[in-house]
Write a protein that holds these residues in place. Structure first.
Motif, PDB file in Angstrom:
ATOM      1  N   VAL A   7     -10.621   6.994  -2.086  1.00 18.92           N
ATOM      2  CA  VAL A   7     -10.564   6.275  -3.357  1.00 18.92           C
ATOM      3  C   VAL A   7     -11.300   4.942  -3.196  1.00 18.92           C
ATOM      4  O   VAL A   7     -11.154   4.263  -2.183  1.00 18.92           O
ATOM      5  N   GLU A   9     -11.929   1.178  -3.749  1.00 17.35           N
ATOM      6  CA  GLU A   9     -11.136  -0.025  -4.022  1.00 17.35           C
ATOM      7  C   GLU A   9     -12.012  -1.224  -4.404  1.00 17.35           C
ATOM      8  O   GLU A   9     -11.510  -2.226  -4.908  1.00 17.35           O
ATOM      9  N   TRP A  20      -5.329  -0.062  -2.408  1.00 21.54           N
ATOM     10  CA  TRP A  20      -4.551   1.145  -2.679  1.00 21.54           C
ATOM     11  C   TRP A  20      -3.195   0.978  -2.001  1.00 21.54           C
ATOM     12  O   TRP A  20      -3.116   0.849  -0.778  1.00 21.54           O
ATOM     13  N   ARG A  21      -2.127   0.945  -2.809  1.00 19.62           N
ATOM     14  CA  ARG A  21      -0.765   0.820  -2.273  1.00 19.62           C
ATOM     15  C   ARG A  21       0.151   1.768  -3.014  1.00 19.62           C
ATOM     16  O   ARG A  21       0.170   1.776  -4.251  1.00 19.62           O
ATOM     17  N   ARG A  24      -1.300   3.827  -5.901  1.00 16.38           N
ATOM     18  CA  ARG A  24      -1.985   3.202  -7.045  1.00 16.38           C
ATOM     19  C   ARG A  24      -2.797   1.994  -6.589  1.00 16.38           C
ATOM     20  O   ARG A  24      -2.569   1.461  -5.497  1.00 16.38           O
ATOM     21  N   LEU A  25      -3.714   1.582  -7.443  1.00 14.55           N
ATOM     22  CA  LEU A  25      -4.555   0.426  -7.140  1.00 14.55           C
ATOM     23  C   LEU A  25      -3.918  -0.845  -7.684  1.00 14.55           C
ATOM     24  O   LEU A  25      -3.410  -0.857  -8.801  1.00 14.55           O
ATOM     25  N   GLY A  40     -13.536   1.565   0.202  1.00 15.37           N
ATOM     26  CA  GLY A  40     -12.217   2.050  -0.155  1.00 15.37           C
ATOM     27  C   GLY A  40     -11.472   2.584   1.043  1.00 15.37           C
ATOM     28  O   GLY A  40     -11.651   2.102   2.169  1.00 15.37           O
ATOM     29  N   CYS A  41     -10.642   3.584   0.801  1.00 17.47           N
ATOM     30  CA  CYS A  41      -9.820   4.127   1.882  1.00 17.47           C
ATOM     31  C   CYS A  41      -9.625   5.627   1.709  1.00 17.47           C
ATOM     32  O   CYS A  41      -9.949   6.193   0.665  1.00 17.47           O
ATOM     33  N   PRO A  43      -6.590   7.842   1.511  1.00 20.82           N
ATOM     34  CA  PRO A  43      -5.129   7.865   1.406  1.00 20.82           C
ATOM     35  C   PRO A  43      -4.507   8.925   2.310  1.00 20.82           C
ATOM     36  O   PRO A  43      -5.050  10.016   2.487  1.00 20.82           O
ATOM     37  N   GLU A  53      -4.559   2.327   5.981  1.00 23.19           N
ATOM     38  CA  GLU A  53      -5.300   3.576   5.825  1.00 23.19           C
ATOM     39  C   GLU A  53      -6.733   3.394   6.302  1.00 23.19           C
ATOM     40  O   GLU A  53      -7.265   2.281   6.299  1.00 23.19           O
ATOM     41  N   GLY A  66     -11.254   2.965  -8.398  1.00 21.58           N
ATOM     42  CA  GLY A  66     -10.390   4.078  -8.768  1.00 21.58           C
ATOM     43  C   GLY A  66     -11.066   5.428  -8.708  1.00 21.58           C
ATOM     44  O   GLY A  66     -10.399   6.459  -8.809  1.00 21.58           O
ATOM     45  N   VAL A  68     -12.276   8.702  -7.315  1.00 26.13           N
ATOM     46  CA  VAL A  68     -11.819   9.525  -6.199  1.00 26.13           C
ATOM     47  C   VAL A  68     -12.970  10.449  -5.824  1.00 26.13           C
ATOM     48  O   VAL A  68     -13.540  11.116  -6.689  1.00 26.13           O
TER      49      VAL A  68
END
Length: 132
Positions: A7, A9, A20-21, A24-25, A40-41, A43, A53, A66, A68
């Motif tokens: 995802v 970020e 991302w936690r 959700r962002l 991003g990361c 998940p 992550e 956001g 993906v």
């Protein structure tokens, strides 16, 4: 090679950064410099180097926060401190975006690029070491 889901970020060229936690962002902060790439990361992964992550970057056109993406790693940005970044790319891992990413890290972090097999091997090693 296995596909991984990531995802975005932080959008390439932007200063507004999210994190991302818990699925959700959330807004994180406004950075001094814009992101050199989409950041991003992945998940559900864990990098023991920072307890978060696994970080991922996507070379190419800016992707909205956001977004993906799923795909196989194209390369690994290897850092001396173990906080490696998995690189995803539609085409070859080269060019201005890659140079911008490498320049983003201070020389003492020892940023080098390794191939897709190194990225997959590192992710497999992390997955095997994770309890549960």
């Amino acid at each position: 090679m296995r596909a991984w889901r990531g995802v975005v970020e932080w959008t390439a060229g932007q200063r507004e950064r999210f994190v991302w936690r818990d699925g959700r962002l959330e807004p994180l902060r406004v950075e001094a410099r814009p992101a050199p790439v989409n950041y991003g990361c992945l998940p559900g992964t864990l990098n023991p180097a920072d307890g978060a992550e696994v970080d991922a970057v996507w070379l190419g056109e800016p992707l909205a926060v956001g977004t993906v993406r799923e795909g196989a790693p194209a390369a690994l940005l290897h850092l001396h401190d173990g906080d490696h970044k998995v690189i995803f790319s539609v085409g070859p891992v080269q060019g201005a975006a890659l140079q911008g990413l490498l320049a983003w890290f201070p020389p003492e972090r020892g940023a080098t690029v390794q191939d897709a097999h190194a990225a997959q091997a590192w992710l497999d090693e992390l997955a095997a070491a994770r309890p549960g």
